[in-house]
Design an enzyme around this catalytic site. Structure first.
Site, PDB file in Angstrom:
ATOM      1  N   GLU A  17      31.114  -4.307  18.973  1.00 26.54           N
ATOM      2  CA  GLU A  17      31.804  -3.780  17.787  1.00 26.54           C
ATOM      3  C   GLU A  17      32.372  -4.923  16.952  1.00 26.54           C
ATOM      4  O   GLU A  17      32.347  -4.891  15.717  1.00 26.54           O
ATOM      5  CB  GLU A  17      32.941  -2.845  18.210  1.00 26.54           C
ATOM      6  CG  GLU A  17      32.465  -1.603  18.945  1.00 26.54           C
ATOM      7  CD  GLU A  17      33.607  -0.830  19.600  1.00 26.54           C
ATOM      8  OE1 GLU A  17      33.403   0.351  19.915  1.00 26.54           O
ATOM      9  OE2 GLU A  17      34.702  -1.395  19.818  1.00 26.54           O
ATOM     10  N   GLY A  83      32.432   9.002  20.901  1.00 24.73           N
ATOM     11  CA  GLY A  83      31.559  10.076  21.359  1.00 24.73           C
ATOM     12  C   GLY A  83      31.726  11.288  20.442  1.00 24.73           C
ATOM     13  O   GLY A  83      32.852  11.639  20.077  1.00 24.73           O
ATOM     14  N   MET A 199      38.959   5.892  22.645  1.00 22.78           N
ATOM     15  CA  MET A 199      39.972   5.514  23.638  1.00 22.78           C
ATOM     16  C   MET A 199      41.111   4.654  23.072  1.00 22.78           C
ATOM     17  O   MET A 199      41.903   4.124  23.850  1.00 22.78           O
ATOM     18  CB  MET A 199      39.269   4.788  24.812  1.00 22.78           C
ATOM     19  CG  MET A 199      38.214   5.657  25.482  1.00 22.78           C
ATOM     20  SD  MET A 199      37.227   4.808  26.741  1.00 22.78           S
ATOM     21  CE  MET A 199      38.453   4.481  27.991  1.00 22.78           C
ATOM     22  N   GLU A 200      41.184   4.513  21.739  1.00 24.37           N
ATOM     23  CA  GLU A 200      42.193   3.588  21.195  1.00 24.37           C
ATOM     24  C   GLU A 200      42.879   4.024  19.900  1.00 24.37           C
ATOM     25  O   GLU A 200      44.044   3.655  19.652  1.00 24.37           O
ATOM     26  CB  GLU A 200      41.551   2.205  20.911  1.00 24.37           C
ATOM     27  CG  GLU A 200      40.978   1.493  22.103  1.00 24.37           C
ATOM     28  CD  GLU A 200      39.538   1.902  22.428  1.00 24.37           C
ATOM     29  OE1 GLU A 200      38.886   2.522  21.547  1.00 24.37           O
ATOM     30  OE2 GLU A 200      39.070   1.628  23.542  1.00 24.37           O
ATOM     31  N   ASP A 223      27.218   8.222  21.044  1.00 22.04           N
ATOM     32  CA  ASP A 223      26.793   9.198  22.055  1.00 22.04           C
ATOM     33  C   ASP A 223      27.455  10.530  21.718  1.00 22.04           C
ATOM     34  O   ASP A 223      28.284  10.605  20.805  1.00 22.04           O
ATOM     35  CB  ASP A 223      27.210   8.730  23.462  1.00 22.04           C
ATOM     36  CG  ASP A 223      28.714   8.561  23.569  1.00 22.04           C
ATOM     37  OD1 ASP A 223      29.194   7.431  23.383  1.00 22.04           O
ATOM     38  OD2 ASP A 223      29.429   9.563  23.788  1.00 22.04           O
TER      39      ASP A 223
HETATM   40  N1  ADE Z   1      33.579   5.796  22.953  1.00 19.42           N
HETATM   41  C1  ADE Z   1      32.263   5.966  22.751  1.00 19.42           C
HETATM   42  N2  ADE Z   1      31.798   7.050  23.393  1.00 19.42           N
HETATM   43  C2  ADE Z   1      32.871   7.595  24.026  1.00 19.42           C
HETATM   44  C3  ADE Z   1      33.032   8.713  24.854  1.00 19.42           C
HETATM   45  N3  ADE Z   1      31.987   9.502  25.158  1.00 19.42           N
HETATM   46  N4  ADE Z   1      34.274   8.973  25.346  1.00 19.42           N
HETATM   47  C4  ADE Z   1      35.320   8.171  25.030  1.00 19.42           C
HETATM   48  N5  ADE Z   1      35.220   7.092  24.263  1.00 19.42           N
HETATM   49  C5  ADE Z   1      33.996   6.796  23.751  1.00 19.42           C
END
Ligand code: ADE
Length: 258
Positions: A17, A83, A199-200, A223
């Site tokens: 990234e 995600g 996650m951030e 994803d």
């Molecule tokens: N970052 C990218 N894909 C993710 C996912 N499936 N869950 C949490 N953080 C992510």
């Protein structure tokens, strides 16, 4: 906006990234603090400080605090992958957060988990708030700036099929867990009406709100948060991250305006 002057702070969780932004950086210096490397320089003539924060909410909070308190950043951007939660979205689509929620913060009662604003509890210091909204004027300017932008289609391997990725403004969830579960993806989408999970972002936003600094979260889907999400994440993370560089460079004049 709350602050003026100072560089734009850009946080990434992963090397892939960060690499897309480093490639565009006129580099002035690197500074190592708290095990994180901060890259100071200019992108398209605008002063920036880039940092590889690492994954998760605490890393994001450390990096955001340092960018504001030590590097005097006037605005922070989290740039990276997420995600997808909304089944209408595809890998490569971009989500810009209108609102962020820490989906793993709350309390567990007999009938299950109840999300609640971090730092608050209903029986201790109640609040009606859940999550944080991005600065309305900043979002309006971002929408305008991105109106005419068309992103390059992804490769066939990433499911591109010639379609230009979409750019959406929506809710993003943050939690200290990688989501690779269809039932959890479905629950998070239904309960929070959210487009993506990472996650951030909301942790960075919490720090920014504490300091009165404007923030933006830019995420491109690597994803779809289901069973194969860890494989898609590994395979497509680097390719989809290129869109973050296009988006950031398009937004730099907006983010640099007083
Ligand atoms: N970052 C990218 N894909 C993710 C996912 N499936 N869950 C949490 N953080 C992510």
């Amino acid at each position: 906006m709350a602050s003026s002057g100072g560089p734009l702070g850009v946080l990434c969780a992963l090397r892939e990234e960060l690499a897309v932004h480093i490639a565009e950086l006129d580099h002035d210096e690197t500074v190592d603090v708290a095990g994180m490397r901060f890259h100071r320089g200019r992108i398209d003539g605008q002063e920036v400080v880039l940092v590889l924060a690492g994954m998760g909410k605490v890393n994001a909070a450390i990096a955001a605090t340092l960018l504001i308190a030590r590097f005097k950043a006037r605005c922070l951007v989290f740039s990276g992958v997420a995600g997808g939660l909304d089944p209408a979205l595809s890998i490569g689509d971009v989500i810009i957060a209108e609102h962020v929620i820490q989906h793993d913060a709350g309390y567990t009662a007999a009938d299950g988990f109840v999300p609640y604003q971090p730092g608050f509890l209903p029986f201790f210091n109640p609040t009606d708030a859940l999550g944080l909204s991005a600065h309305a004027a900043l979002l309006a300017r971002a929408r305008l700036a991105l109106e005419a932008l068309t992103l390059a289609p992804l490769s066939q391997a990433a499911g591109g099929a010639g379609r230009a990725p979409g750019i959406h403004f929506a809710r993003i969830l943050t939690g200290d867990q990688f989501v690779a579960s269809e039932p959890l993806r479905e629950r998070l989408h239904r309960e929070f009406s959210a487009a993506a999970v990472e996650m951030e972002g909301a942790a960075m936003a919490q720090v920014c709100e504490a300091f009165g600094v404007p923030w933006l979260v830019i995420r491109v889907l690597s994803d779809l948060a289901g069973r194969d999400s860890h494989m898609d994440f590994a395979a497509f993370g680097a390719e989809v991250s290129l869109a973050c560089s296009r988006i950031l460079r398009t937004l730099l004049p907006v983010l640099s305006a007083p």
